[in-house]
Design a protein around this motif. Structure first.
Motif, short mmCIF file in Angstrom:
data_model
loop_
_atom_site.label_atom_id
_atom_site.label_comp_id
_atom_site.label_asym_id
_atom_site.label_seq_id
_atom_site.Cartn_x
_atom_site.Cartn_y
_atom_site.Cartn_z
N GLY A 16 0.80 -1.22 0.00
CA GLY A 16 0.00 0.00 0.00
C GLY A 16 0.83 1.27 0.00
O GLY A 16 2.01 1.24 0.36
N ASP A 17 0.21 2.35 -0.43
CA ASP A 17 0.82 3.69 -0.35
C ASP A 17 2.24 3.69 -0.91
O ASP A 17 3.17 4.16 -0.27
N SER A 18 2.37 3.16 -2.09
CA SER A 18 3.69 2.92 -2.64
C SER A 18 4.05 3.85 -3.79
O SER A 18 5.21 3.99 -4.12
N GLY A 29 -4.21 0.91 -2.34
CA GLY A 29 -4.45 2.29 -2.76
C GLY A 29 -3.27 3.23 -2.54
O GLY A 29 -2.35 2.91 -1.81
N ASP A 30 -3.35 4.39 -3.17
CA ASP A 30 -2.24 5.34 -3.28
C ASP A 30 -1.10 4.68 -4.05
O ASP A 30 0.02 4.58 -3.56
N MET A 31 -1.43 4.24 -5.25
CA MET A 31 -0.44 3.58 -6.11
C MET A 31 0.11 4.53 -7.15
O MET A 31 1.00 4.16 -7.89
N GLY A 76 -7.15 4.74 -3.64
CA GLY A 76 -6.69 5.61 -2.55
C GLY A 76 -7.16 7.03 -2.77
O GLY A 76 -7.67 7.38 -3.83
N ASN A 77 -6.97 7.87 -1.74
CA ASN A 77 -7.40 9.26 -1.86
C ASN A 77 -6.61 10.00 -2.93
O ASN A 77 -7.13 10.92 -3.55
N HIS A 78 -5.37 9.60 -3.16
CA HIS A 78 -4.59 10.31 -4.19
C HIS A 78 -5.11 10.02 -5.59
O HIS A 78 -5.20 10.92 -6.42
N GLU A 79 -5.49 8.76 -5.86
CA GLU A 79 -6.14 8.47 -7.15
C GLU A 79 -7.48 9.19 -7.21
O GLU A 79 -7.95 9.58 -8.28
N TRP A 108 -9.43 -2.20 1.76
CA TRP A 108 -9.77 -0.87 1.24
C TRP A 108 -8.67 0.08 1.69
O TRP A 108 -7.67 -0.36 2.27
N HIS A 109 -8.84 1.37 1.45
CA HIS A 109 -7.72 2.29 1.68
C HIS A 109 -7.62 2.84 3.11
O HIS A 109 -6.56 2.83 3.71
N HIS A 110 -8.73 3.36 3.65
CA HIS A 110 -8.66 4.10 4.92
C HIS A 110 -8.77 3.17 6.13
O HIS A 110 -9.80 2.53 6.33
N GLY A 115 -4.40 0.85 4.10
CA GLY A 115 -3.16 1.61 3.97
C GLY A 115 -3.38 3.02 4.49
O GLY A 115 -3.85 3.18 5.61
N HIS A 116 -3.08 4.03 3.64
CA HIS A 116 -3.34 5.43 3.93
C HIS A 116 -2.43 5.99 5.03
O HIS A 116 -1.87 7.06 4.89
N SER A 117 -2.30 5.28 6.12
CA SER A 117 -1.45 5.68 7.21
C SER A 117 -0.09 5.04 6.96
O SER A 117 -0.01 3.82 6.81
FE LIG Z 1 -3.86 7.71 1.40
#
Ligand SMILES: [Fe+2]
Lengths: 312, 541
Positions: free
Chosen positions: B41-43, B73-75, B107-110, B191-193, B231-233
């Motif tokens: 995650g978050d990579s 997420g946040d890929m 993720g939130n960035h996508e 999921w992401h959060h 992920g996210h954190s």
């Molecule tokens: Fe995130």
């Protein structure tokens, strides 16, 4: 067995054209508080960059700081009046703050300049939401119904909203007919299940009974299917009593009583009602009330609780 | 079924004739085929740490094959645009993606350029996700959330970013329906959060995180979810076995079913009833340490392990066991937990569960500047000397092994250094994937009149050591607590030049005549790519 593999589409969506490089220069590992701090700093040096206000509004929203978020969304719209995402987010926040008039005014203003069908549809759906909260069901129905004609892949929420407005307007037949259209379009089983419920509510349980029986055997947990099955059976039938009792036992095994799964609690409330155990049904309904759940499903539950237990 | 493929541009072949261009379809639903999958995650930075995490996984896997992988997420930092997807996802993971399916969650960035509501944007262009239950599960009608089956495990992906997370919203209602249908033996959601975190994000303060915990977790646990990946954190946080922890703020009272570490080599595997039993315990894993900067606010009270190092997860589900391993950038295993299912396990609450174990990189002052060997010295135990050693799966020495006298008749003799794979070893050990601890001891003689305060140890080691002089611990590096089979909290360390430890402060432990030095060497993970233990004992001149 289907083969899944990466396929890169070379489509550049409409969304991408409006892409804003919000967090450029911000480190990805920061908490919302840090991000807000940095954004505020950058806003001081470039006070006309709408993307920065939008990003900060999103962070404020995630921290539950609605009034700060409202102010930032408003600033975005002052700089870039056509910004759709800010319009929708702001409209929602205003509605939550019990300012439906302001919300509607905002959406109407933006609707005049809407070019694409998709933006128009999303604005109409947002308007429909506001009308729904102010109990203007006909207007809410008109809005969401028009929105549904404008997009190729509407999300389930849109059909569910159309269905609940139909219920409020007493249009029980139209309700299941339109859900059937939704199910055919999206292949969502949730819409299929909602269609089954709508058929039961319209007194057309006989038609869906074979489907209910089939799905019941395919499932690990059967309580919702038992509840649906019971509604196709005569009030005094032994089978009806049996399947409802079975459903309650299964749900009790799954419910964490300290903080229950709301979806199960709602089912149990309905099962008690169908059993004629109005006292327990009332208790569960009060419990749901204390959990402050706002949803179409609760309105539907209340509609069910007002109806007589049997619907042969 | 395995397929080999090539890609052509009209008649021109683009991909080389290489057997790595292949993919394997999922086994039939309900079969008992074991599954091995990667979770990251978050990579999506496109940077060195993302690359190192990917390589760490490859190093660990060696010739083993992933069945698929999950990205939480946040890929594609920073905004999930098409060029960012190319650079930070497709190019970075190309060798793995060539033959491995990636199941993704947004993720939130996508989410800055893609929308769950409209299913449009680069994220939805990058993946083709099931909407009609093409790979099992219940048709969701949307790519934003979906489920699939792999053999006897059911996987669920949710959108925690931009859809209604309320318990009677469409996503939750679909989730409920999907869960009541599945007849799998194992249940994994992602999921992401994260519902539980105190890393770079705080699950007690942020809306998406609170809602996923308060609204979505009750639905999943009423159906017996086994593991949740998020992920996210930007941190690795792995929980104890918990259930019903929906309150805000999170507390560890009344919700912990097993406060052990879940490690069969430690406190033992987590036990759950056979099949999917409601409210029988969940392990929550925050895998936000896939490449971007790490951060920790505090220790979340429900965690068993909190690790402030980059890495990813390798998961295996085989028969009645689910095994999770946290793999660092060197391919070493830094955390292991196992869920074992069988019979009926009654739910019981642990009062006052223990606090999480924190693993952080060693402070720079300690690790970056080891002392180098003195210029002039005489050998007491020279390099390459013969030591007694004990090494093997589940082999740990009896009490008193570090003092003299001790019966070493069942120990082996070998020349230092001890280890594998990095070519600095005279005694090669078959440790990899079998055991992670090696014990060595040697007697040495000090003449009367020797200046005991001149004694010093030089050692090249990978990853961790505990050194004993006449039975007393005198040096500890890279092990947080315990010793022998109870050693815990390892930090990675690469062997190199001899590092020098003056032992003068311990001169009171020494005596003229025969003394004994004993060293236990530990690898941070059983699957680590190398191990070294190469000591000398000297007198500084
Ligand atoms: Fe995130």
């Amino acid at each position: 067995m289907s083969i899944r593999f990466f396929i890169r589409r070379v489509v550049v969506g409409e969304f991408l054209l409006s892409a804003i490089f919000l967090t450029d220069g911000l480190h990805a590992h920061e908490s919302p508080h840090d991000t807000i701090h940095k954004l505020s700093h950058r806003i001081e040096s470039t006070p006309t960059n709408a993307a920065l206000y939008y990003a900060r509004a999103i962070e404020y929203k995630s921290l539950g700081k609605a009034s700060h978020a409202v102010a930032d969304f408003r600033t975005v719209l002052r700089i870039d009046p056509s910004n759709l995402n800010s319009t929708l987010a702001l409209a929602r926040l205003l509605a939550v703050q019990s300012k439906p008039d302001q919300s509607l005014k905002l959406l109407d203003g933006r609707l005049k300049g809407a070019v694409s069908d998709e933006s128009k549809a999303r604005l109409l759906k947002a308007k429909s939401d506001i009308y729904f909260t102010t109990k203007q069901y006909q207007r809410s129905y008109d809005g969401v119904t028009e929105a549904l004609t404008l997009v190729a892949k509407p999300s389930d929420d849109w059909y569910l909203q159309q269905a609940i407005t139909n219920l409020q307007l007493g249009e029980l037949i139209r309700r299941h007919q339109q859900l059937a259209i939704g199910f055919k379009k999206s292949a969502s089983e949730l819409l299929h299940y909602s269609w089954i419920d709508a058929k039961l509510d319209a007194g057309e349980g006989k038609e869906v009974k074979p489907t209910i029986l089939k799905y019941r055997t395919e499932s690990r947990f059967v309580s919702t299917w038992n509840i649906r099955l019971a509604q196709t059976l005569p009030l005094e039938a032994t089978e009806r009593k049996q399947v409802l009792a079975e459903a309650v036992v299964e749900m009790n095994q799954r419910l964490n009583m300290t903080r229950p799964d709301v979806t199960l609690l709602m089912d149990r409330c309905l099962a008690y009602h169908l059993q004629g155990d109005l006292k327990r049904a009332k208790q569960d309904r009060q419990w749901l009330e204390t959990m402050k759940i706002q949803s179409f499903q609760i309105l539907w539950l209340d509609w069910k609780l007002q109806s007589p237990a049997a619907a042969e | 079924m395995r397929y080999f493929y090539a890609i052509y541009d009209k008649d021109k072949r683009i991909t080389p004739a290489d057997a790595s261009y292949q993919f394997t379809t999922h086994p039939s639903i309900g079969s008992k085929k074991p599954v091995k999958f990667w979770v990251v995650g978050d990579s999506g930075t496109g940077g060195a740490m993302q690359k190192a995490v990917h390589e760490g996984m490859q190093k660990y896997m060696e010739s083993l094959k992933l069945d698929f992988y999950i990205h939480v997420g946040d890929m594609a930092y920073r905004s999930g645009t098409d060029p960012e997807f190319s650079r930070n996802f497709f190019n970075m993971y190309e060798p793995t993606l060539r033959n491995t399916v990636c199941w993704a969650s947004m993720g939130n960035h996508e989410g800055q350029t893609s929308s769950g509501e409209t299913q449009k944007g680069p994220y939805y262009d990058a993946y083709v996700l099931p909407t009609k239950a093409e790979a099992g599960g219940l048709a969701s009608g949307t790519e934003a959330y979906y489920s699939f089956d792999y053999a006897n495990t059911h996987f669920i992906c949710l959108d925690s970013h931009d859809l209604d997370r309320r318990p009677l919203g469409a996503m939750a209602m679909w989730l409920k329906a999907d869960l009541q249908k599945t007849k799998a033996d194992w249940l994994v959601a992602f999921w992401h959060h994260p519902p539980y975190t105190k890393g770079s994000h705080d699950s007690d303060r942020e809306q998406q995180l609170i809602e996923m915990r308060e609204h979505i977790m009750p639905i999943l646990e009423a159906s017996g979810v086994d593991a949740v990946f998020t992920g996210h954190s930007h941190i690795y946080e792995r929980s104890m076995l918990i259930d019903g922890a929906y309150a805000t703020p999170s507390t560890n009272q009344g919700v912990v079913l097993d406060d052990g570490d879940g490690d069969p080599k430690g406190d033992g595997a987590y036990k759950k009833s056979a099949g999917l039993a409601p409210h029988n315990g969940t392990v929550q894993v925050v895998t936000g340490h896939g490449g971007t900067g790490l951060r920790r606010k505090s220790n979340h009270p429900l965690m068993s392990k909190v690790i402030m190092l980059h890495g990813s997860m390798i998961m295996e589900i085989k028969g009645d066991k689910l095994t999770g391993e946290m793999i660092d950038v060197h391919g070493a295993v830094l955390d292991t937990f196992v869920i074992e299912k069988g019979g009926k396990v009654t739910r019981s609450i642990v009062e006052n569960p223990r606090a999480p174990k924190l693993i952080e990189p060693e402070p720079k002052a300690k690790s970056s500047k080891p002392h180098s060997m003195p210029k002039n010295y005489s050998n007491v135990i020279p390099r390459g000397a013969t030591w007694h050693y004990l090494a093997g799966a589940k082999l740990h020495p009896a009490k008193g092994w570090a003092s003299a006298p001790f019966d070493v008749s069942d120990w082996k003799l070998g020349a230092a250094g001890f280890g594998y794979s990095d070519k600095d070893d005279k005694t090669d050990l078959d440790m990899k994937n079998k055991y992670s601890a090696v014990y060595i001891r040697k007697e040495f003689t000090l003449e009367a009149g020797t200046d005991f305060s001149a004694l010093g140890l030089g050692v090249s080691y990978d990853d961790a050591i505990i050194v004993y002089l006449n039975g007393k611990e005198i040096v500890r590096r890279g092990v947080d607590s315990g010793a022998g089979s109870k050693a815990k909290g390892f930090h990675t360390h690469e062997a190199g030049k001899l590092e020098y430890f003056p032992l003068g402060a311990n001169k009171k432990l020494l005596k003229p005549g025969v003394n004994v030095i004993a060293i236990e060497g530990h690898n941070a993970g059983i699957g680590s790519s190398d191990f070294s233990l190469d000591p000398v004992l000297i007198l500084k001149k």
